[in-house]
Write a protein that holds these residues in place. Structure first.
Motif, short mmCIF file in Angstrom:
data_model
loop_
_atom_site.label_atom_id
_atom_site.label_comp_id
_atom_site.label_asym_id
_atom_site.label_seq_id
_atom_site.Cartn_x
_atom_site.Cartn_y
_atom_site.Cartn_z
N TRP A 175 0.83 -1.28 0.24
CA TRP A 175 -0.17 0.16 -0.39
C TRP A 175 0.81 1.08 -0.31
N LEU A 176 1.87 0.86 0.36
CA LEU A 176 2.72 2.85 0.79
C LEU A 176 3.61 2.69 -0.54
N MET A 177 3.81 2.07 -1.20
CA MET A 177 4.09 1.60 -3.03
C MET A 177 2.82 1.97 -3.70
N GLU A 178 2.22 2.39 -3.78
CA GLU A 178 1.18 2.07 -4.30
C GLU A 178 0.75 3.76 -4.11
N LEU A 179 1.13 4.43 -2.79
CA LEU A 179 0.66 5.47 -2.28
C LEU A 179 1.42 6.47 -2.62
N CYS A 180 2.98 6.02 -3.14
CA CYS A 180 3.86 7.01 -4.02
C CYS A 180 3.42 7.00 -5.06
N GLU A 181 3.09 5.72 -5.78
CA GLU A 181 3.05 6.26 -7.06
C GLU A 181 1.87 7.28 -7.77
N ARG A 182 0.79 6.83 -6.55
CA ARG A 182 -0.66 7.86 -6.18
C ARG A 182 -0.33 9.15 -6.05
N GLU A 183 0.78 9.56 -4.92
CA GLU A 183 1.18 10.72 -4.70
C GLU A 183 2.04 11.47 -5.33
N GLY A 184 2.98 10.91 -6.20
CA GLY A 184 4.40 11.60 -6.66
C GLY A 184 5.24 11.76 -5.91
N TYR A 185 5.54 10.23 -5.24
CA TYR A 185 6.56 10.55 -4.70
C TYR A 185 7.59 9.10 -4.58
N ASN A 186 9.02 9.75 -3.82
CA ASN A 186 10.21 8.12 -4.82
C ASN A 186 9.93 7.16 -2.66
N TYR A 187 9.43 6.00 -2.98
CA TYR A 187 9.73 4.97 -2.39
C TYR A 187 10.97 4.43 -1.97
N THR A 188 10.70 4.02 -1.02
CA THR A 188 12.27 3.44 -0.12
C THR A 188 12.45 2.22 0.52
N ASP A 189 12.54 0.81 0.54
CA ASP A 189 12.62 0.29 1.19
C ASP A 189 13.67 -0.10 2.22
N ARG A 190 14.43 -1.18 2.75
CA ARG A 190 14.96 -1.23 3.93
C ARG A 190 15.78 -2.85 4.03
N LEU A 191 16.97 -2.76 2.24
CA LEU A 191 17.10 -4.10 2.12
C LEU A 191 17.92 -4.47 3.32
N HIS A 192 19.34 -4.34 4.19
CA HIS A 192 19.64 -5.22 4.86
C HIS A 192 18.80 -5.74 5.62
N ILE A 193 17.64 -5.14 6.68
CA ILE A 193 16.43 -6.06 7.57
C ILE A 193 16.33 -6.71 5.80
N ILE A 194 15.93 -7.22 4.96
CA ILE A 194 15.24 -7.67 4.01
C ILE A 194 16.15 -8.94 3.77
N ALA A 195 17.34 -8.50 4.10
CA ALA A 195 18.56 -9.76 3.17
C ALA A 195 19.17 -10.43 4.69
#
Length: 249
Positions: A222-242
């Motif tokens: 939902w945050l990625m969709e919000l960024c797409e809708r509002e024109g923001y950049n999205y950042t994940d947390r690669l170190h947490i994922i890995a």
């Protein structure tokens, strides 16, 4: 400064930047110990409580920092983070000068509680929204105690220093705004902060709250969709994922 004296530096290591505009780029990370804030989010506390809730004593000298740069000539980016690095203004300025001496692009990751002018190239401003306010009576495992009203009062005193945030942005070459998002309701605060600091959407990276893959998964779509809708950049947390919520990555 005395380069032989131990400073409030808790960690120095190499990593790939896990968040924001330089995500995936190799960095030397320098962690300063100490912070004015006491963050507690919806599902998690600060991910570096050893530099904030219960700060560790310093382990490294500035000579140690210089030696680390010499051992890692393949890396050309530095991130100075915390805790809250601006709490140690003179040390922060010296760390930036060392990084520039080795031709590094230097980023300061800060919550924005205090202004310090430095030679840093980029301010990564991670202001703490009201979703970070600690809740008295809840248990903080790392500190082995309950959250107190004093924790809350201290946090609220420092988290909204908008003049310092504005000065940090205006007095450095580049910046990014990187708030932690727990729910869609947080967007209203982000927009208010943007208006106050005059920050356009394309300089904002929205990051989901989470110290586990499951917590990130709950907010990612939902945050990625919000960024797409509002024109923001999205950042994940690669170190947490890995690697998960561990140190030194």
């Amino acid at each position: 400064m005395d380069y032989t004296k131990k400073q409030p530096l808790g960690e120095i290591y190499t990593c790939l930047q896990g968040e924001g505009k330089y995500m995936g780029v190799p960095h030397i990370l320098i962690r300063v110990s100490g912070c004015r804030l006491r963050c507690q989010f919806a599902d998690s506390f600060c991910d570096t409580p050893y530099a904030s809730w219960k700060p560790e004593k310093g382990k490294y000298t500035l000579n140690d920092v210089v030696k680390f740069y010499r051992r890692n000539p393949q890396i050309k980016h530095t991130m100075i983070t915390g805790g809250g690095p601006t709490i140690h203004g003179e040390l922060l300025q010296e760390l930036c000068m060392i990084g520039k001496r080795y031709d590094h692009l230097v980023t300061i990751e800060t919550e924005g509680s205090e202004f310090v002018q430095t030679q840093a190239d980029c301010i990564s401003l991670s202001p703490k929204l009201s979703n970070s306010t600690p809740r008295p009576g809840t248990w903080m495992d790392y500190a082995n105690r309950e959250v107190t009203e004093k924790d809350k009062q201290q946090h609220e005193k420092w988290r909204c220093n908008y003049d310092a945030m504005k000065d940090l942005i205006d007095c450095h070459e580049d910046y990014q705004l990187k708030p932690v998002i727990s729910s869609e309701e947080d967007l209203k605060e982000v927009k208010e902060l943007q208006e106050r600091l005059d920050i356009p959407n394309d300089m904002v990276w929205l990051m989901p709250e989470g110290l586990t893959e499951n917590q990130l998964n709950e907010r990612r779509a939902w945050l990625m969709e919000l960024c797409e809708r509002e024109g923001y950049n999205y950042t994940d947390r690669l170190h947490i994922i890995a690697f998960g919520d561990v140190r030194g990555v």
